[in-house]
Write a protein that holds these residues in place. Structure first.
Motif, PDB file in Angstrom:
ATOM      1  N   UNK A   8       0.831  -1.208   0.000  1.00  0.00           N
ATOM      2  CA  UNK A   8       0.000   0.000   0.000  1.00  0.00           C
ATOM      3  C   UNK A   8       0.861   1.251   0.000  1.00  0.00           C
ATOM      4  N   UNK A   9       1.876   1.306   0.865  1.00  0.00           N
ATOM      5  CA  UNK A   9       2.728   2.492   0.939  1.00  0.00           C
ATOM      6  C   UNK A   9       3.409   2.746  -0.409  1.00  0.00           C
ATOM      7  N   UNK A  10       3.887   1.691  -1.049  1.00  0.00           N
ATOM      8  CA  UNK A  10       4.534   1.836  -2.358  1.00  0.00           C
ATOM      9  C   UNK A  10       3.546   2.403  -3.368  1.00  0.00           C
ATOM     10  N   UNK A  11       2.337   1.857  -3.418  1.00  0.00           N
ATOM     11  CA  UNK A  11       1.340   2.345  -4.378  1.00  0.00           C
ATOM     12  C   UNK A  11       0.982   3.800  -4.113  1.00  0.00           C
ATOM     13  N   UNK A  12       0.803   4.164  -2.848  1.00  0.00           N
ATOM     14  CA  UNK A  12       0.454   5.542  -2.507  1.00  0.00           C
ATOM     15  C   UNK A  12       1.566   6.505  -2.911  1.00  0.00           C
ATOM     16  N   UNK A  13       2.799   6.180  -2.592  1.00  0.00           N
ATOM     17  CA  UNK A  13       3.903   7.065  -2.941  1.00  0.00           C
ATOM     18  C   UNK A  13       4.103   7.135  -4.455  1.00  0.00           C
ATOM     19  N   UNK A  14       3.850   6.018  -5.158  1.00  0.00           N
ATOM     20  CA  UNK A  14       3.979   6.023  -6.620  1.00  0.00           C
ATOM     21  C   UNK A  14       2.933   6.945  -7.244  1.00  0.00           C
ATOM     22  N   UNK A  15       1.696   6.860  -6.767  1.00  0.00           N
ATOM     23  CA  UNK A  15       0.648   7.734  -7.310  1.00  0.00           C
ATOM     24  C   UNK A  15       0.931   9.192  -6.974  1.00  0.00           C
ATOM     25  N   UNK A  16       1.412   9.430  -5.753  1.00  0.00           N
ATOM     26  CA  UNK A  16       1.684  10.804  -5.331  1.00  0.00           C
ATOM     27  C   UNK A  16       2.817  11.414  -6.146  1.00  0.00           C
ATOM     28  N   UNK A  17       3.926  10.702  -6.252  1.00  0.00           N
ATOM     29  CA  UNK A  17       5.069  11.252  -6.982  1.00  0.00           C
ATOM     30  C   UNK A  17       4.845  11.244  -8.488  1.00  0.00           C
ATOM     31  N   UNK A  18       3.892  10.446  -8.952  1.00  0.00           N
ATOM     32  CA  UNK A  18       3.565  10.442 -10.380  1.00  0.00           C
ATOM     33  C   UNK A  18       2.636  11.565 -10.775  1.00  0.00           C
ATOM     34  N   UNK A  19       2.196  12.368  -9.794  1.00  0.00           N
ATOM     35  CA  UNK A  19       1.351  13.510 -10.102  1.00  0.00           C
ATOM     36  C   UNK A  19      -0.126  13.187 -10.201  1.00  0.00           C
ATOM     37  N   UNK A  20      -0.535  12.011  -9.783  1.00  0.00           N
ATOM     38  CA  UNK A  20      -1.939  11.618  -9.862  1.00  0.00           C
ATOM     39  C   UNK A  20      -2.678  12.017  -8.577  1.00  0.00           C
ATOM     40  N   UNK A  21      -3.990  11.999  -8.661  1.00  0.00           N
ATOM     41  CA  UNK A  21      -4.820  12.249  -7.485  1.00  0.00           C
ATOM     42  C   UNK A  21      -5.319  10.905  -6.956  1.00  0.00           C
ATOM     43  N   UNK A  22      -5.390  10.790  -5.635  1.00  0.00           N
ATOM     44  CA  UNK A  22      -5.753   9.509  -5.019  1.00  0.00           C
ATOM     45  C   UNK A  22      -6.953   9.684  -4.108  1.00  0.00           C
ATOM     46  N   UNK A  23      -7.917   8.802  -4.262  1.00  0.00           N
ATOM     47  CA  UNK A  23      -9.024   8.681  -3.316  1.00  0.00           C
ATOM     48  C   UNK A  23      -8.671   7.556  -2.359  1.00  0.00           C
ATOM     49  N   UNK A  24      -8.453   7.902  -1.116  1.00  0.00           N
ATOM     50  CA  UNK A  24      -8.065   6.916  -0.109  1.00  0.00           C
ATOM     51  C   UNK A  24      -9.319   6.463   0.620  1.00  0.00           C
ATOM     52  N   UNK A  25      -9.848   5.321   0.227  1.00  0.00           N
ATOM     53  CA  UNK A  25     -11.117   4.883   0.796  1.00  0.00           C
ATOM     54  C   UNK A  25     -11.329   3.402   0.526  1.00  0.00           C
ATOM     55  N   UNK A  26     -12.037   2.748   1.437  1.00  0.00           N
ATOM     56  CA  UNK A  26     -12.435   1.356   1.240  1.00  0.00           C
ATOM     57  C   UNK A  26     -13.819   1.256   0.623  1.00  0.00           C
ATOM     58  N   UNK A  27     -14.485   2.375   0.391  1.00  0.00           N
ATOM     59  CA  UNK A  27     -15.879   2.404  -0.032  1.00  0.00           C
ATOM     60  C   UNK A  27     -15.976   2.347  -1.558  1.00  0.00           C
ATOM     61  N   UNK A  28     -16.433   1.221  -2.142  1.00  0.00           N
ATOM     62  CA  UNK A  28     -16.537   1.145  -3.605  1.00  0.00           C
ATOM     63  C   UNK A  28     -17.593   2.100  -4.164  1.00  0.00           C
ATOM     64  N   UNK A  29     -18.638   2.394  -3.376  1.00  0.00           N
ATOM     65  CA  UNK A  29     -19.661   3.314  -3.848  1.00  0.00           C
ATOM     66  C   UNK A  29     -19.091   4.715  -4.012  1.00  0.00           C
ATOM     67  N   UNK A  30     -18.209   5.120  -3.099  1.00  0.00           N
ATOM     68  CA  UNK A  30     -17.578   6.431  -3.188  1.00  0.00           C
ATOM     69  C   UNK A  30     -16.663   6.497  -4.410  1.00  0.00           C
ATOM     70  N   UNK A  31     -15.936   5.403  -4.664  1.00  0.00           N
ATOM     71  CA  UNK A  31     -15.065   5.356  -5.848  1.00  0.00           C
ATOM     72  C   UNK A  31     -15.882   5.459  -7.129  1.00  0.00           C
TER      73      UNK A  31
END
Length: 865
Positions: free
Chosen positions: A72-95
């Motif tokens: 998870x930490x690797x994926x989060x840092x990859x998305x962050x440093x890649x310039x993407x926006x991240x929705x941090x949530x377990x809720x599929x309806x919110x996604x």
């Protein structure tokens, strides 16, 4: 791939060039460690994999499900440093609602087949606020927000490269995520784990990795208080946020930290400010426990006036680089830039002359019902002072005030809560919806779930014949309390050794063999063990019949009960010359120490602990002084020092009759009050919570010093009846009660046997004392003939009154009928006990019912002042 447009890349500094920290550990998880160099390589690989799925000049809206894993930490840092926006949530309806275009799972990056919405170039993270569960409202955070807050936290906490943090909070909660970010910013490491703080395995791993800090919300510390503080030799810092913690608890934790070598850092923040806005320097925690501190580096506060809030109170407004871009309520909002340059927190606060912020309420924590503005925090505080841990919210239909009371309370408790709320708010009774719940609904971060509270509906009350109600009536009858609820326990109701015997035996008759910790369990919990359902003696089916046959002749009873009964019979029988079996009083001193540990060392604030000890001491001292005083007036046989129970303190060093008749009562009172006051000092409370057996064993060893000094120095004063020389018995009983496992019990037994060796100079007497002490240590319960249980319990319960009165009974019979002297002494003592207990129960119940509402209002007025 998506519609998210690329723009100028602003990257959070804590996430870039991780390799600059070299081979220093960054993450610990799953039994292995990942260095910063390895983490940097893995983030680069994950970022490249993500870029391969990204169209030119486009950005993804990534959905990540927070997990305490390296992946998870690797994926989060990859998305962050890649310039993407991240929705941090377990809720599929919110996604789905926000049209996330890619997600990460065990197989790596996976496109969702949905086009991402237009994304502002600065947007990096979307988080739910603590009050928006079930709502699409999200907080929009930029890379600059994340970077500024991580740097500020690392700065004011003084994080170092050798620090190791434990993830005790969810990573989709801004507080938990900030722990990760701030430690990465400092080149420190994080132990990733999602086990509860109540699990010993979590702390075993924390010790193995040399954890130096962990974070908690108030609920975290409630859990630690109930299960015991973790042993972390490397701990240097504990942080607290996520809600207000009682000032007394802040002081106690700060004192515990000072004694153990770690610091408590109280903090304040909101998701809308990325994580943190204020911190309280650790050296101020003891002197300013009401405050949340000063603004973090780079931030500032001001107060805006609020009508009716008072001249020095206003809404707290924060400004700083960590203030969010704004809220998002739909995908269209993700294209917007920053809407705010300051944050209106919604909290009512005051700022002292030295700049310390104190939160006094929540502006939005008001309900408007029947034209009245109801301060929900005030209502909760008032109920808390009255002993009810309730949660309040305005009902979803805006027509009632919902008050949730945990622990399956009975009708009497619910009625008391309703009356208190109605009297304080002025609302009519039909506007108050009091709802019993097993537990208060909480969000993942430990805060009360306001929306869940608002939706609570009334539930049918338990019937008068239910097991719960049957036990409620039993507790009320034995303890003399009119207001008892299923959430109460023997300890919370103020039970002590004088009521313990009767209640434990009645429960054993009804429930069968009791759990060893029954006195701390709630009535509702014990009701699950009820084999009768209605309080009658029944078998309850085939299993119940088999159990009834097995236990037909013997019952398992707490060892202290037959010890008390046997000791008082031995004492009186020896005085009447029926036999010579002495030593029982010394065993009772150890029993008193054990009961002190079981009933008075509960997890509460120091003032409540003092009140509990004083109340219990009064139940011994008052009848003793009244009886001895009456005998003095009638016969003049006792000096005033004996009447006031001060002979041990002010009398001579030698035994003399009748002045020393009541030495046992004096010694028990002195030791119980002394131990109670000592154990109520916040530093000692903190030490006792963490090293319960160690403290008791150390006190026992210390108390043995005078006992052996007297022996080695050939001291010619009375040793076996003086509190100074027999205190080790009380402390040893304390140690026996808290000992866990064979090694600790062996230490307790060894200390007690060391004290008993040649204590009295009478081998038989010393042997009797030693046998009683060993039984107390090694036998928590004993099988006892069921036919004798009632009589044994009665004698144990009445032992104080038998001891007090027998001096005036047996002398009339000892010369010509010693057995008659024993029987008459027991009968008179039991009669006195029955009379006094019924009178005390009636007067205490009436007094507490009259005082409690006034006391609660007085305390609330003091808080508001």
């Amino acid at each position: 791939m998506g519609e998210g447009t690329a723009g100028a890349q602003v990257v959070a500094g804590f996430a870039v060039d991780l390799a600059r920290h070299g081979d220093a550990p960054a993450l610990h998880a799953g039994g292995r460690s990942v260095s910063y160099a390895e983490l940097d390589r893995r983030v680069a690989d994950a970022r490249a994999a993500l870029e391969s799925l990204t169209a030119p000049d486009r950005r993804h809206l990534v959905q990540l499900r927070p997990e305490p894993t390296v992946e998870f930490v690797v994926a989060w840092l990859a998305a962050l440093t890649g310039g993407h926006a991240t929705l941090l949530s377990r809720d599929p309806a919110l996604a789905a609602a926000y049209a996330t275009s890619i997600e990460y799972d065990a197989g790596g990056w996976r496109p969702t087949g949905t086009l991402a919405p237009v994304l502002h170039p600065d947007l990096r993270l979307l988080l739910s606020t603590s009050g928006s569960t079930g709502s699409p409202k999200l907080v929009r955070l930029s890379a600059a927000n994340l970077d500024a807050n991580a740097a500020a936290i690392a700065s004011y906490l003084g994080l170092r490269e050798d620090d190791v943090a434990l993830t005790t909070l969810p990573l989709d909660y801004c507080y938990g995520l900030s722990v990760l970010h701030s430690h990465l910013a400092a080149g420190a490491s994080v132990l990733l784990d999602d086990r509860s703080v109540t699990e010993p395995g979590l702390w075993a791993d924390a010790r193995a990795h040399g954890v130096t800090s962990f974070a908690g919300v108030p609920y975290t510390f409630d859990l630690l208080g109930s299960t015991g503080w973790p042993q972390l030799p490397t701990l240097r810092q504990v942080t607290q946020a996520g809600g207000r913690m009682a000032p007394e608890r802040v002081r106690a934790l700060a004192a515990q930290g000072e004694a153990e070598g770690w610091e408590l850092v109280v903090m304040y923040g909101q998701t809308e400010a990325t994580a943190r806005m204020a911190w309280l320097p650790p050296h101020l925690a003891s002197t300013h426990p009401h405050a949340v501190g000063v603004a973090i580096p780079g931030g500032s506060f001001r107060l805006d006036p609020v009508e009716g809030a008072g001249p020095d109170v206003g809404e707290l407004v924060y400004a700083g680089p960590n203030v969010m871009m704004g809220y998002a309520e739909s995908p269209l909002d993700l294209a917007r830039g920053a809407d705010l340059d300051e944050l209106r927190t919604g909290d009512l606060a005051r700022i002292s002359a030295d700049g310390l912020v104190e939160i006094v309420g929540r502006r939005s924590r008001f309900a408007k019902l029947f034209g009245q503005r109801i301060d929900l925090d005030r209502v909760q505080t008032l109920l808390g002072l009255g002993g009810h841990d309730a949660g309040c919210a305005e009902a979803s239909d805006a027509e009632q005030l919902v008050v949730a009371v945990p622990g399956e309370p009975d009708a009497l408790v619910l009625a008391e809560v309703a009356a208190t709320v109605s009297g304080d708010t002025g609302l009519p009774p039909h506007a108050i919806r009091v709802v019993p719940v097993a537990d208060l609904p909480r969000l993942a971060n430990g805060k009360l779930d306001q929306q869940a509270l608002a939706r609570l509906q009334p539930v049918p009350e338990s019937g008068p014949g239910s097991p719960v109600q049957s036990l409620v009536r039993l507790y009320g009858r034995v303890l003399g309390r009119d207001v008892v609820g299923p959430q109460d326990s023997f300890v919370t109701l103020g039970g002590d050794s004088l009521s313990y015997v009767e209640l434990s035996l009645r429960l054993e008759q009804r429930l069968g063999r009791l759990p060893s910790d029954w006195q701390r369990r709630t009535i509702a919990d014990l009701a699950l063990l009820d084999r009768t359902g209605d309080g009658a003696d029944g078998a309850g089916g085939a299993d119940g019949a088999a159990r009834a046959r097995r236990h037909r002749w013997f019952a398992r009873v707490d060892t202290t009960i037959p010890l008390r009964a046997l000791a008082i019979v031995m004492i009186v029988g020896s005085h009447t010359n029926l036999w010579v079996l002495v030593g029982g009083a010394h065993v009772l001193l150890a029993v008193a120490g054990a009961n002190f540990a079981r009933f008075h060392l509960t997890d509460e604030d120091s003032r409540e602990r003092v009140r509990r000890v004083v109340r219990s001491a009064a139940r011994i001292a008052v009848p003793s002084v009244v009886w001895i005083g009456a005998v003095h007036v009638a016969t003049g046989m006792y000096p005033w020092r004996t009447v006031l129970l001060l002979n041990d303190v002010l009398g001579g060093a030698d035994w003399s009759e009748p002045a020393w008749h009541f030495w046992f009562v004096e010694v028990v009172l002195l030791l119980a009050l002394g131990a109670g006051l000592f154990a109520s000092v916040p530093v000692v409370m903190a030490l006792e919570r963490r090293h319960r057996f160690g403290l008791a064993a150390a006190l026992t060893a210390l108390a043995l010093v005078p006992r052996w000094w007297a022996d080695l120095a050939s001291y010619d004063g009375d040793v076996i009846h003086s509190s100074l020389f027999v205190a080790w018995l009380f402390a040893g009983g304390w140690a026996a009660a808290v000992a866990r496992g064979v090694p600790q019990r062996a230490v307790a037994a060894g200390l007690l046997l060391l004290g008993a060796w040649d204590l009295t100079g009478d081998t038989r007497r010393d042997l009797i004392i030693a046998v009683g002490l060993l039984a107390l240590v090694w036998l928590p319960t004993v099988p006892w003939p069921r036919v004798l249980v009632g009589a044994t319990g009665t004698l144990a319960s009445a032992s104080l009154y038998i001891y007090l009165t027998h001096w005036q009974v047996y002398p009339r019979l000892e010369d010509h009928w010693p057995l008659g002297g024993l029987l008459a002494s027991l009968a008179v003592g039991v009669l006195a006990w029955r009379v006094v207990e019924r009178a005390q129960a009636a007067s205490w119940a009436g007094l507490t019912d009259r005082i409690r509402p006034h006391y609660a209002r007085h305390q609330l007025t003091r808080q508001e002042a």
